[in-house]
Write a protein that holds these residues in place. Sequence first.
Motif, PDB file in Angstrom:
ATOM      1  N   GLY A 240      -1.883 -13.584   6.712  1.00  0.00           N
ATOM      2  CA  GLY A 240      -3.041 -13.201   5.905  1.00  0.00           C
ATOM      3  C   GLY A 240      -4.136 -12.547   6.712  1.00  0.00           C
ATOM      4  O   GLY A 240      -5.284 -12.458   6.258  1.00  0.00           O
ATOM      5  N   LEU A 241      -3.789 -12.068   7.898  1.00  0.00           N
ATOM      6  CA  LEU A 241      -4.776 -11.467   8.805  1.00  0.00           C
ATOM      7  C   LEU A 241      -4.293 -10.107   9.283  1.00  0.00           C
ATOM      8  O   LEU A 241      -4.453  -9.757  10.443  1.00  0.00           O
ATOM      9  CB  LEU A 241      -5.009 -12.395  10.006  1.00  0.00           C
ATOM     10  N   MET A 242      -3.700  -9.320   8.370  1.00  0.00           N
ATOM     11  CA  MET A 242      -3.128  -8.027   8.754  1.00  0.00           C
ATOM     12  C   MET A 242      -4.205  -6.944   8.755  1.00  0.00           C
ATOM     13  O   MET A 242      -4.665  -6.520   7.685  1.00  0.00           O
ATOM     14  CB  MET A 242      -2.009  -7.647   7.783  1.00  0.00           C
ATOM     15  N   PRO A 243      -4.604  -6.453   9.928  1.00  0.00           N
ATOM     16  CA  PRO A 243      -5.635  -5.414   9.983  1.00  0.00           C
ATOM     17  C   PRO A 243      -5.092  -4.004   9.744  1.00  0.00           C
ATOM     18  O   PRO A 243      -5.862  -3.056   9.657  1.00  0.00           O
ATOM     19  CB  PRO A 243      -6.170  -5.551  11.411  1.00  0.00           C
ATOM     20  N   VAL A 244      -3.761  -3.861   9.649  1.00  0.00           N
ATOM     21  CA  VAL A 244      -3.166  -2.527   9.566  1.00  0.00           C
ATOM     22  C   VAL A 244      -3.165  -1.966   8.146  1.00  0.00           C
ATOM     23  O   VAL A 244      -2.802  -0.810   7.937  1.00  0.00           O
ATOM     24  CB  VAL A 244      -1.723  -2.521  10.108  1.00  0.00           C
ATOM     25  N   LEU A 245      -3.576  -2.758   7.161  1.00  0.00           N
ATOM     26  CA  LEU A 245      -3.551  -2.301   5.770  1.00  0.00           C
ATOM     27  C   LEU A 245      -4.832  -1.527   5.471  1.00  0.00           C
ATOM     28  O   LEU A 245      -5.766  -2.022   4.839  1.00  0.00           O
ATOM     29  CB  LEU A 245      -3.382  -3.499   4.820  1.00  0.00           C
ATOM     30  N   LYS A 246      -4.847  -0.279   5.912  1.00  0.00           N
ATOM     31  CA  LYS A 246      -6.031   0.571   5.813  1.00  0.00           C
ATOM     32  C   LYS A 246      -5.989   1.429   4.550  1.00  0.00           C
ATOM     33  O   LYS A 246      -5.025   1.420   3.801  1.00  0.00           O
ATOM     34  CB  LYS A 246      -6.121   1.478   7.046  1.00  0.00           C
ATOM     35  N   HIS A 247      -7.075   2.197   4.356  1.00  0.00           N
ATOM     36  CA  HIS A 247      -7.176   3.197   3.289  1.00  0.00           C
ATOM     37  C   HIS A 247      -6.951   2.593   1.897  1.00  0.00           C
ATOM     38  O   HIS A 247      -6.347   3.208   1.020  1.00  0.00           O
ATOM     39  CB  HIS A 247      -6.186   4.344   3.529  1.00  0.00           C
ATOM     40  N   GLY A 248      -7.453   1.380   1.703  1.00  0.00           N
ATOM     41  CA  GLY A 248      -7.343   0.737   0.404  1.00  0.00           C
ATOM     42  C   GLY A 248      -6.022   0.049   0.158  1.00  0.00           C
ATOM     43  O   GLY A 248      -5.799  -0.477  -0.939  1.00  0.00           O
ATOM     44  N   LEU A 249      -5.125   0.032   1.144  1.00  0.00           N
ATOM     45  CA  LEU A 249      -3.797  -0.549   0.945  1.00  0.00           C
ATOM     46  C   LEU A 249      -3.873  -2.060   0.729  1.00  0.00           C
ATOM     47  O   LEU A 249      -3.098  -2.615  -0.061  1.00  0.00           O
ATOM     48  CB  LEU A 249      -2.914  -0.235   2.145  1.00  0.00           C
ATOM     49  N   ASP A 250      -4.803  -2.730   1.385  1.00  0.00           N
ATOM     50  CA  ASP A 250      -4.955  -4.174   1.210  1.00  0.00           C
ATOM     51  C   ASP A 250      -5.280  -4.506  -0.250  1.00  0.00           C
ATOM     52  O   ASP A 250      -4.665  -5.390  -0.864  1.00  0.00           O
ATOM     53  CB  ASP A 250      -6.073  -4.678   2.133  1.00  0.00           C
ATOM     54  N   GLU A 251      -6.237  -3.777  -0.838  1.00  0.00           N
ATOM     55  CA  GLU A 251      -6.592  -4.001  -2.233  1.00  0.00           C
ATOM     56  C   GLU A 251      -5.473  -3.573  -3.172  1.00  0.00           C
ATOM     57  O   GLU A 251      -5.184  -4.239  -4.169  1.00  0.00           O
ATOM     58  CB  GLU A 251      -7.878  -3.243  -2.585  1.00  0.00           C
ATOM     59  N   MET A 252      -4.831  -2.454  -2.866  1.00  0.00           N
ATOM     60  CA  MET A 252      -3.747  -1.950  -3.702  1.00  0.00           C
ATOM     61  C   MET A 252      -2.605  -2.953  -3.787  1.00  0.00           C
ATOM     62  O   MET A 252      -2.074  -3.242  -4.868  1.00  0.00           O
ATOM     63  CB  MET A 252      -3.241  -0.617  -3.132  1.00  0.00           C
ATOM     64  N   MET A 253      -2.223  -3.506  -2.641  1.00  0.00           N
ATOM     65  CA  MET A 253      -1.138  -4.485  -2.616  1.00  0.00           C
ATOM     66  C   MET A 253      -1.565  -5.785  -3.288  1.00  0.00           C
ATOM     67  O   MET A 253      -0.741  -6.494  -3.874  1.00  0.00           O
ATOM     68  CB  MET A 253      -0.685  -4.729  -1.178  1.00  0.00           C
ATOM     69  N   GLY A 254      -2.849  -6.101  -3.213  1.00  0.00           N
ATOM     70  CA  GLY A 254      -3.351  -7.278  -3.913  1.00  0.00           C
ATOM     71  C   GLY A 254      -3.199  -7.137  -5.416  1.00  0.00           C
ATOM     72  O   GLY A 254      -2.852  -8.098  -6.119  1.00  0.00           O
ATOM     73  N   LYS A 255      -3.447  -5.951  -5.933  1.00  0.00           N
ATOM     74  CA  LYS A 255      -3.302  -5.711  -7.373  1.00  0.00           C
ATOM     75  C   LYS A 255      -1.834  -5.731  -7.801  1.00  0.00           C
ATOM     76  O   LYS A 255      -1.513  -6.090  -8.933  1.00  0.00           O
ATOM     77  CB  LYS A 255      -3.939  -4.377  -7.742  1.00  0.00           C
TER      78      LYS A 255
END
Length: 281
Positions: A240-255
Motif C-alpha cells: 500500500g506504499l507504491m510511489p510509482v503510480l503516477k499521473h492519476g494512476l493511483d486514483e484510477m486503479m482505486g476506482k
Amino acid sequence: MPHIRHPYSFNEKVLFRKFIKGDYDCYAALSDKILVRDYISHKIGEEYLIPLLHTTDNPETLFELETLKDTVIKPNHGSGMVKVFVEEPDFVEKHQLIERCGEWLTKDYSHEAREIHYRYIKPQIMVEQRVGDGKSTAIDYKFHMFNKQDGHFEYVLQVVFNRSDNQPLSMLFYVNNLDSCFYRRFDTAGLDISHNRAALEKALALSKKLASDFDYVRVDWYISQGDVYFGELTFTPGAGLMPVLKHGLDEMMGKMWLQDGQSATQAERQESAPSTAQKKQ
C-alpha cells in the motif's frame, strides 16, 4: 495522510485490506510460493508452473543438488529475496548462498511493512528452473486484476524491466489494453510488449480465471519462447506504499477496485474524488 478507513485510491485500498478487512488465512496460503502451485494446477493446469527442482528448510541440502546452473533460489514467504545463477557457482559462492538462505529462513517478512498474512507462511527455500534467454533477466508481467462482480474485469498491466540487474526498475503501464502505453517510468524508450502480444493475451485470459474468487489480486507472469509461466499471486502490492503510480494512476486503479465491505457512502466519495489529472487542470 492516507484515508485507510474510507479508502478511494489504490494504495489506500491496499492499506484497508492490510489493516481493516482482509482474509489473512487465504492470502497466506496463496502467497506461499510453494502451496500456491496446487491452486494453480487446479485452476488453470500445471503446465503453467515453472519447474520446481527442490524445496527444503535446511539450506545445507543445496550442496546435494547435481547443479545450480540456470536456477533461481528464493524463499517461499516474502519478496525481494532471490539469487539467480546463470552459470554454475563455485565453492565460495555456494557457501555464501547457504549462509544467505539461512538468513532468509529466520526472517519474518510480515515485519517489513506489516503485511500480516506473511506471518502464517512456514518458511522454506525453493529452487526453480530459471526462465529466460540466458542473456538477460526475465521480464515481469504483472496483471492488476479488478473483478467488477458481474463477470467482467478491468486491469492494469505493469511491465517491469531490469530486475536483479542492479539498475533502477524501468516500467511500462497499460490500462485496459495491450496496445497503448499509459505511463513509462525511467528509460523505456523503444521498449514495448508487441512482440509478446499473443502470449500476453493468453496470460490475461488466465489471470481472469485466477482472479475470479477475489475483488482484486495481482497475477504475475513470465514469458519464454512464447510460453507463459505463472510467477505469483500478490494481495497487498507494495504494502500500500507504491510511489510509482503516477499521473492519476493511483486514483484510477482505486476506482476500478470494487472492494468487498466498501459502503455506498465510500463508493460515492470515491467517484466524486477529483483525479490527479483533474486537479492539474
